[in-house]
Design a protein around this motif. Sequence first.
Motif, short mmCIF file in Angstrom:
data_model
loop_
_atom_site.label_atom_id
_atom_site.label_comp_id
_atom_site.label_asym_id
_atom_site.label_seq_id
_atom_site.Cartn_x
_atom_site.Cartn_y
_atom_site.Cartn_z
N GLY A 48 0.82 -1.22 0.00
CA GLY A 48 0.00 0.00 0.00
C GLY A 48 0.85 1.26 0.00
N ASN A 49 0.91 1.92 -1.15
CA ASN A 49 1.79 3.07 -1.33
C ASN A 49 1.56 3.58 -2.75
N LEU A 50 1.32 4.86 -2.90
CA LEU A 50 1.03 5.37 -4.26
C LEU A 50 2.28 5.91 -4.96
N VAL A 51 3.41 5.94 -4.26
CA VAL A 51 4.60 6.54 -4.87
C VAL A 51 5.52 5.48 -5.48
N CYS A 52 6.18 4.72 -4.60
CA CYS A 52 7.27 3.85 -5.05
C CYS A 52 6.84 2.70 -5.98
N PRO A 53 5.72 2.02 -5.70
CA PRO A 53 5.37 0.90 -6.60
C PRO A 53 5.25 1.31 -8.06
N ALA A 54 4.89 2.57 -8.30
CA ALA A 54 4.72 3.02 -9.68
C ALA A 54 6.06 3.09 -10.42
N GLU A 55 7.14 3.16 -9.66
CA GLU A 55 8.49 3.29 -10.25
C GLU A 55 9.05 1.96 -10.74
N PHE A 56 8.57 0.86 -10.14
CA PHE A 56 9.23 -0.42 -10.39
C PHE A 56 8.44 -1.31 -11.32
N ASP A 57 9.01 -1.58 -12.46
CA ASP A 57 8.43 -2.50 -13.42
C ASP A 57 8.58 -3.91 -12.84
N ILE A 58 7.48 -4.65 -12.75
CA ILE A 58 7.59 -6.03 -12.25
C ILE A 58 7.22 -7.04 -13.34
N GLY A 59 7.19 -6.57 -14.57
CA GLY A 59 6.89 -7.47 -15.68
C GLY A 59 5.40 -7.63 -15.94
N GLU A 60 4.61 -6.76 -15.32
CA GLU A 60 3.16 -6.85 -15.47
C GLU A 60 2.70 -6.38 -16.84
N ASP A 61 1.47 -6.79 -17.22
CA ASP A 61 0.89 -6.26 -18.45
C ASP A 61 0.33 -4.88 -18.22
N MET A 62 -0.26 -4.71 -17.05
CA MET A 62 -0.83 -3.40 -16.75
C MET A 62 -0.94 -3.13 -15.27
N LYS A 63 -0.86 -1.86 -14.94
CA LYS A 63 -1.06 -1.41 -13.57
C LYS A 63 -2.52 -0.97 -13.44
N ILE A 64 -3.09 -1.22 -12.26
CA ILE A 64 -4.42 -0.71 -11.96
C ILE A 64 -4.28 0.23 -10.77
N ALA A 65 -4.68 1.49 -10.96
CA ALA A 65 -4.66 2.44 -9.85
C ALA A 65 -5.96 2.25 -9.06
N PHE A 66 -5.82 1.99 -7.79
CA PHE A 66 -6.98 1.64 -6.96
C PHE A 66 -7.15 2.74 -5.91
N LEU A 67 -8.19 3.56 -6.09
CA LEU A 67 -8.41 4.69 -5.18
C LEU A 67 -9.66 4.42 -4.35
N SER A 68 -9.94 5.29 -3.39
CA SER A 68 -11.19 5.12 -2.65
C SER A 68 -11.72 6.47 -2.18
N THR A 69 -13.01 6.50 -1.94
CA THR A 69 -13.67 7.77 -1.58
C THR A 69 -13.34 8.20 -0.15
N ALA A 70 -12.66 7.34 0.61
CA ALA A 70 -12.26 7.74 1.96
C ALA A 70 -10.98 8.56 1.93
N GLU A 71 -10.40 8.69 0.73
CA GLU A 71 -9.18 9.49 0.58
C GLU A 71 -9.55 10.85 -0.02
N GLY A 72 -8.56 11.70 -0.15
CA GLY A 72 -8.83 12.99 -0.79
C GLY A 72 -9.09 12.80 -2.27
N ALA A 73 -10.02 13.60 -2.82
CA ALA A 73 -10.36 13.49 -4.24
C ALA A 73 -9.20 13.94 -5.12
N ASP A 74 -8.26 14.66 -4.52
CA ASP A 74 -7.14 15.18 -5.32
C ASP A 74 -5.95 14.23 -5.37
N LYS A 75 -6.11 13.01 -4.86
CA LYS A 75 -5.00 12.05 -4.88
C LYS A 75 -4.35 11.88 -6.26
N PRO A 76 -5.16 11.82 -7.35
CA PRO A 76 -4.53 11.66 -8.67
C PRO A 76 -3.51 12.75 -8.99
N LEU A 77 -3.80 13.99 -8.54
CA LEU A 77 -2.86 15.09 -8.82
C LEU A 77 -1.62 14.98 -7.96
#
Lengths: 223, 114
Positions: free
Chosen positions: A121-150
């Motif tokens: 659980g971390n929105l910063v570092c995991p995005a940096e590391f390629d793990i050989g996946e086909d695709m990343k899924i960004a998983f957000l929730s309404t209990a967080e700030g709406a500005d998280k994407p920015l």
Amino acid sequence: MAFKVIKESILKYNDDIAENIRTLLKEKKILMVNIISSPGAGKTTFLEKVGPMLGRKGIRFAIITGDCFTSRDAERIDALGLEVVQINTGGACHIDAALVKNALEEINISGKDLIIVENVGNLVCPAEFDIGEDMKIAFLSTAEGADKPLKYPLVIKESKLAVVNKVDLLKYVDFDMDFSEKCIRQINPGLEVIKISCKSGEGIERVLEWIKNKIKIKKENVL
Amino acid sequence: MHEIKLTENIVAILEREVASPEVGRVKKVHLEVGRLRYIVPEIMQTAFINIPKSEKLEKAVLEIKTLPLEIKCQTCGAVSMLKDFRSDFICGKCSSEDVKIVSGDEFNITGIEW
């Protein structure tokens, strides 16, 4: 003074392993998705919900779940009788390709359609590391700030799907969904957004269909 | 936080380089890091000090050059500089959305000085 020119990518070691994983999964025609969120967004709850549904649809899959120290997430998934491998990062804030490679060796991957990686659980570092996946899924929730994407644009930029969980809470929280979607589009204009509630089940079927479609594309080998 | 793990990678690469006898005690390590990498140079420099290293690297410091985020328009060919990820990814000259990142995701060790 003497100087030596080097020119070597700092991520080369990781990226080489990631590329090996990608080649292996391409050969076996297995889709791998990498779910990235902040802590508490509901990744494990989502997998508890979606796992049995995938099984009922005849999709053969395994889950790799990352956690700094504990095996709590894996135990929750294991309790449902789903195939799961725990990665403990020993405090590191992300999963890297070498950890995924080891985890894949513990899974009998032949015959699988899908590998789901639940990142730390971390929105910063995991995005940096390629793990050989086909695709990343960004998983957000309404209990967080709406500005998280920015605030965490890299994960949004790199993802092929954004899921917004906990829509059942919308009537209790100040989450501005329109603003959040606007933030997402600003960074990644074409990114598909699916709103879900793991509590009520709303939207889950759409995510399943999305994954199923990606599995189909991978099988047809055009990904 | 990812600076620590990445700095370990840097040390591993450097240890290999300094193993060669012609390399002396390293004073400076040059890195180029694109703006998209979200590296905080101060954290990386501190991590570098704290990671155990061989004698030849003990006194070395990291010199981090940040490279700008630049896009090239696939329609008119113009190169524009963007502030960061939050900027609109459109050509500064013709406003086309068909652009490619040409600089900003670099992450290299470029050389060592001794």
